[in-house]
Write a protein that holds these residues in place. Structure first.
Motif, PDB file in Angstrom:
ATOM      1  N   PRO A   1       0.830  -1.208   0.000  1.00  0.00           N
ATOM      2  CA  PRO A   1       0.000   0.000   0.000  1.00  0.00           C
ATOM      3  C   PRO A   1       0.867   1.262   0.000  1.00  0.00           C
ATOM      4  CG  PRO A   1       0.030  -1.016   2.183  1.00  0.00           C
ATOM      5  CD  PRO A   1       0.712  -1.969   1.260  1.00  0.00           C
ATOM      6  N   ARG A   2       0.394   2.274  -0.724  1.00  0.00           N
ATOM      7  CA  ARG A   2       1.146   3.531  -0.784  1.00  0.00           C
ATOM      8  C   ARG A   2       0.985   4.296   0.523  1.00  0.00           C
ATOM      9  NH1 ARG A   2       0.170   8.848  -2.284  1.00  0.00           N
ATOM     10  NH2 ARG A   2      -2.040   8.425  -2.606  1.00  0.00           N
ATOM     11  N   ARG A   3       2.094   4.737   1.072  1.00  0.00           N
ATOM     12  CA  ARG A   3       2.053   5.506   2.308  1.00  0.00           C
ATOM     13  C   ARG A   3       1.546   6.912   2.015  1.00  0.00           C
ATOM     14  NH1 ARG A   3       7.426   5.165   5.723  1.00  0.00           N
ATOM     15  NH2 ARG A   3       6.020   6.235   7.161  1.00  0.00           N
ATOM     16  N   ARG A   4       0.589   7.346   2.796  1.00  0.00           N
ATOM     17  CA  ARG A   4       0.004   8.669   2.590  1.00  0.00           C
ATOM     18  C   ARG A   4       0.911   9.759   3.144  1.00  0.00           C
ATOM     19  NH1 ARG A   4      -4.770  10.715   1.167  1.00  0.00           N
ATOM     20  NH2 ARG A   4      -6.397   9.311   0.447  1.00  0.00           N
ATOM     21  N   ASN A   5       1.001  10.830   2.401  1.00  0.00           N
ATOM     22  CA  ASN A   5       1.705  12.009   2.869  1.00  0.00           C
ATOM     23  C   ASN A   5       0.798  12.744   3.860  1.00  0.00           C
ATOM     24  OD1 ASN A   5       2.412  14.853   2.952  1.00  0.00           O
ATOM     25  ND2 ASN A   5       3.871  14.393   1.331  1.00  0.00           N
ATOM     26  N   PRO A   6       1.297  13.076   5.070  1.00  0.00           N
ATOM     27  CA  PRO A   6       0.445  13.751   6.056  1.00  0.00           C
ATOM     28  C   PRO A   6      -0.166  15.045   5.533  1.00  0.00           C
ATOM     29  CG  PRO A   6       2.456  12.981   7.092  1.00  0.00           C
ATOM     30  CD  PRO A   6       2.624  12.756   5.617  1.00  0.00           C
ATOM     31  N   VAL A   7       0.593  15.788   4.733  1.00  0.00           N
ATOM     32  CA  VAL A   7       0.057  17.043   4.178  1.00  0.00           C
ATOM     33  C   VAL A   7      -1.099  16.747   3.233  1.00  0.00           C
ATOM     34  CG1 VAL A   7       0.588  19.061   2.769  1.00  0.00           C
ATOM     35  CG2 VAL A   7       2.267  18.229   4.424  1.00  0.00           C
ATOM     36  N   GLU A   8      -0.925  15.729   2.385  1.00  0.00           N
ATOM     37  CA  GLU A   8      -1.989  15.343   1.457  1.00  0.00           C
ATOM     38  C   GLU A   8      -3.219  14.846   2.211  1.00  0.00           C
ATOM     39  OE1 GLU A   8      -0.364  12.420  -1.115  1.00  0.00           O
ATOM     40  OE2 GLU A   8       0.898  13.818  -2.231  1.00  0.00           O
ATOM     41  N   THR A   9      -2.990  14.110   3.284  1.00  0.00           N
ATOM     42  CA  THR A   9      -4.101  13.574   4.070  1.00  0.00           C
ATOM     43  C   THR A   9      -4.901  14.700   4.716  1.00  0.00           C
ATOM     44  OG1 THR A   9      -2.862  11.550   4.544  1.00  0.00           O
ATOM     45  CG2 THR A   9      -4.738  12.035   5.964  1.00  0.00           C
ATOM     46  N   ARG A  10      -4.203  15.655   5.308  1.00  0.00           N
ATOM     47  CA  ARG A  10      -4.891  16.796   5.907  1.00  0.00           C
ATOM     48  C   ARG A  10      -5.688  17.567   4.860  1.00  0.00           C
ATOM     49  NH1 ARG A  10      -3.811  18.675  10.943  1.00  0.00           N
ATOM     50  NH2 ARG A  10      -2.198  17.616  12.156  1.00  0.00           N
TER      51      ARG A  10
ATOM     52  N   ARG B   1     -14.916   8.709   4.146  1.00  0.00           N
ATOM     53  CA  ARG B   1     -15.186   8.105   2.843  1.00  0.00           C
ATOM     54  C   ARG B   1     -14.876   9.078   1.707  1.00  0.00           C
ATOM     55  NH1 ARG B   1     -19.617   5.913   4.746  1.00  0.00           N
ATOM     56  NH2 ARG B   1     -20.951   7.587   3.984  1.00  0.00           N
ATOM     57  N   ARG B   2     -15.294  10.334   1.862  1.00  0.00           N
ATOM     58  CA  ARG B   2     -15.014  11.353   0.842  1.00  0.00           C
ATOM     59  C   ARG B   2     -13.503  11.543   0.658  1.00  0.00           C
ATOM     60  NH1 ARG B   2     -19.054  15.486  -0.354  1.00  0.00           N
ATOM     61  NH2 ARG B   2     -21.000  15.157   0.793  1.00  0.00           N
ATOM     62  N   ALA B   3     -12.782  11.494   1.774  1.00  0.00           N
ATOM     63  CA  ALA B   3     -11.335  11.731   1.739  1.00  0.00           C
ATOM     64  C   ALA B   3     -10.550  10.495   1.316  1.00  0.00           C
ATOM     65  CB  ALA B   3     -10.847  12.208   3.101  1.00  0.00           C
ATOM     66  N   GLY B   4     -11.218   9.327   1.341  1.00  0.00           N
ATOM     67  CA  GLY B   4     -10.538   8.093   0.976  1.00  0.00           C
ATOM     68  C   GLY B   4      -9.554   7.630   2.027  1.00  0.00           C
ATOM     69  N   VAL B   5      -9.895   7.868   3.297  1.00  0.00           N
ATOM     70  CA  VAL B   5      -8.998   7.464   4.383  1.00  0.00           C
ATOM     71  C   VAL B   5      -9.769   6.665   5.421  1.00  0.00           C
ATOM     72  CG1 VAL B   5      -7.585   9.531   4.067  1.00  0.00           C
ATOM     73  CG2 VAL B   5      -9.395   9.534   5.791  1.00  0.00           C
ATOM     74  N   ASN B   6      -9.024   6.038   6.310  1.00  0.00           N
ATOM     75  CA  ASN B   6      -9.625   5.334   7.431  1.00  0.00           C
ATOM     76  C   ASN B   6     -10.228   6.331   8.404  1.00  0.00           C
ATOM     77  OD1 ASN B   6      -9.516   4.109  10.271  1.00  0.00           O
ATOM     78  ND2 ASN B   6      -9.184   2.315   8.967  1.00  0.00           N
ATOM     79  N   LYS B   7     -11.366   5.963   8.973  1.00  0.00           N
ATOM     80  CA  LYS B   7     -12.059   6.856   9.909  1.00  0.00           C
ATOM     81  C   LYS B   7     -11.163   7.282  11.062  1.00  0.00           C
ATOM     82  CE  LYS B   7     -16.097   6.880  12.994  1.00  0.00           C
ATOM     83  NZ  LYS B   7     -17.286   6.102  13.433  1.00  0.00           N
ATOM     84  N   GLN B   8     -10.291   6.388  11.508  1.00  0.00           N
ATOM     85  CA  GLN B   8      -9.435   6.712  12.645  1.00  0.00           C
ATOM     86  C   GLN B   8      -8.477   7.861  12.329  1.00  0.00           C
ATOM     87  OE1 GLN B   8     -10.008   5.517  15.657  1.00  0.00           O
ATOM     88  NE2 GLN B   8     -11.702   4.443  14.647  1.00  0.00           N
ATOM     89  N   LEU B   9      -8.145   8.048  11.056  1.00  0.00           N
ATOM     90  CA  LEU B   9      -7.250   9.149  10.694  1.00  0.00           C
ATOM     91  C   LEU B   9      -7.906  10.504  10.930  1.00  0.00           C
ATOM     92  CD1 LEU B   9      -5.396   7.983   7.453  1.00  0.00           C
ATOM     93  CD2 LEU B   9      -4.436   8.389   9.718  1.00  0.00           C
ATOM     94  N   VAL B  10      -9.226  10.555  10.835  1.00  0.00           N
ATOM     95  CA  VAL B  10      -9.929  11.809  11.115  1.00  0.00           C
ATOM     96  C   VAL B  10      -9.647  12.243  12.543  1.00  0.00           C
ATOM     97  CG1 VAL B  10     -12.166  12.966  11.193  1.00  0.00           C
ATOM     98  CG2 VAL B  10     -11.752  11.181   9.474  1.00  0.00           C
ATOM     99  N   TYR B  11      -9.777  11.309  13.471  1.00  0.00           N
ATOM    100  CA  TYR B  11      -9.530  11.618  14.879  1.00  0.00           C
ATOM    101  C   TYR B  11      -8.039  11.821  15.160  1.00  0.00           C
ATOM    102  CZ  TYR B  11     -14.350  10.075  15.415  1.00  0.00           C
ATOM    103  OH  TYR B  11     -15.712   9.950  15.291  1.00  0.00           O
ATOM    104  N   HIS B  12      -7.206  11.113  14.417  1.00  0.00           N
ATOM    105  CA  HIS B  12      -5.759  11.266  14.599  1.00  0.00           C
ATOM    106  C   HIS B  12      -5.315  12.687  14.273  1.00  0.00           C
ATOM    107  CE1 HIS B  12      -1.458  10.456  14.437  1.00  0.00           C
ATOM    108  NE2 HIS B  12      -1.422  10.966  13.222  1.00  0.00           N
ATOM    109  N   TYR B  13      -5.845  13.241  13.183  1.00  0.00           N
ATOM    110  CA  TYR B  13      -5.403  14.562  12.736  1.00  0.00           C
ATOM    111  C   TYR B  13      -6.201  15.704  13.374  1.00  0.00           C
ATOM    112  CZ  TYR B  13      -2.298  12.664   9.162  1.00  0.00           C
ATOM    113  OH  TYR B  13      -1.284  12.015   8.510  1.00  0.00           O
TER     114      TYR B  13
END
Length: 235
Positions: free
Chosen positions: A25-34, A60-72
């Protein structure tokens, strides 16, 4: 005679030959994720408001795991604050690019008023997020030092334009920068935030290009005629 030799075993695929189905899996860039989370949250809050928005839908819209929302962002409320900061940051950035200092006072004020109107026409999400925040009595804005600081440069720019206009004899001295900013914003904001009810009240579609253009010119004329008695459009 039966061949009792062991069947030849295939060598494991090298990294270069790895199956595409099992690519790492491609590692997400934190800046891109935010950035993805902010874009997704602005869209979700604009459609459903803070109360109706769902963290699952944002993820879902962001294409990330729900836990990343709370992480950031910690919580849905913190994400709403970040979304408000982002929409304000965007309009303030666009305002700085107008280079109003390089224009004569009348032309500078025309450009600022026209831009303020056009921005709301092109960014309905700005209006819906602000409407929601007003219903909550600015609960999130009050906790954001960044949002308060964003308005100071704009007020200073307006004050400078006014001062130059007064010195040149083209503007009167009746208006302060804060009240003028509120007037510029409200003249455009009300038209877009209440467009549906205005259309029903006056029995005509106020969202047509002709109606929008007519309102835009009216707002510019109203502000500039208030500032100078002999206003002549520069465009």
């Amino acid at each position: 005679m039966t061949d009792m030799r062991s069947p030849r075993r295939k060598a494991p695929p090298s990294q270069d030959q790895a199956s595409p189905d099992k690519a790492p899996p491609r590692r997400r860039n934190p800046v891109e994720t935010r950035r993805a989370l902010l874009d997704a949250s602005i869209a979700e809050f604009a459609e459903n408001g803070l109360a109706g928005a769902r963290v699952d839908a944002i993820a879902r819209r962001a294409g990330v795991n729900k836990q990343l929302v709370y992480h950031y962002y910690g919580s849905k409320d913190e994400l709403f604050t970040a979304s408000l900061e982002e929409v304000y940051r965007h309009i303030r950035t666009q305002e700085r690019e107008l280079e109003l200092h390089a224009l004569e006072p009348v032309a500078a004020m025309e450009r600022l008023v026209g831009f303020s109107f056009d921005y709301l026409a092109e960014h309905p999400e700005f209006i819906t997020l602000l409407n929601d925040e007003n219903r909550m009595r600015s609960a999130h804005l009050k906790d954001s030092r960044e949002l308060v600081d964003m308005h100071s440069p704009l007020v200073e720019v307006i004050a400078t334009i006014l001062e130059r206009g007064v010195q040149q004899g083209v503007f009167n001295e009746r208006f302060g920068p804060v009240n003028l900013y509120i007037s510029i914003a409200s003249l455009s904001y009300f038209f877009f935030s209440n467009n549906s009810t205005l259309s029903a009240i006056f029995n005509r579609d106020m969202s047509t290009p002709a109606e929008v253009a007519r309102r835009r010119q009216h707002v510019i004329d109203l502000v500039l005629h208030a500032l100078c008695s002999n206003y002549q459009p520069t465009g």
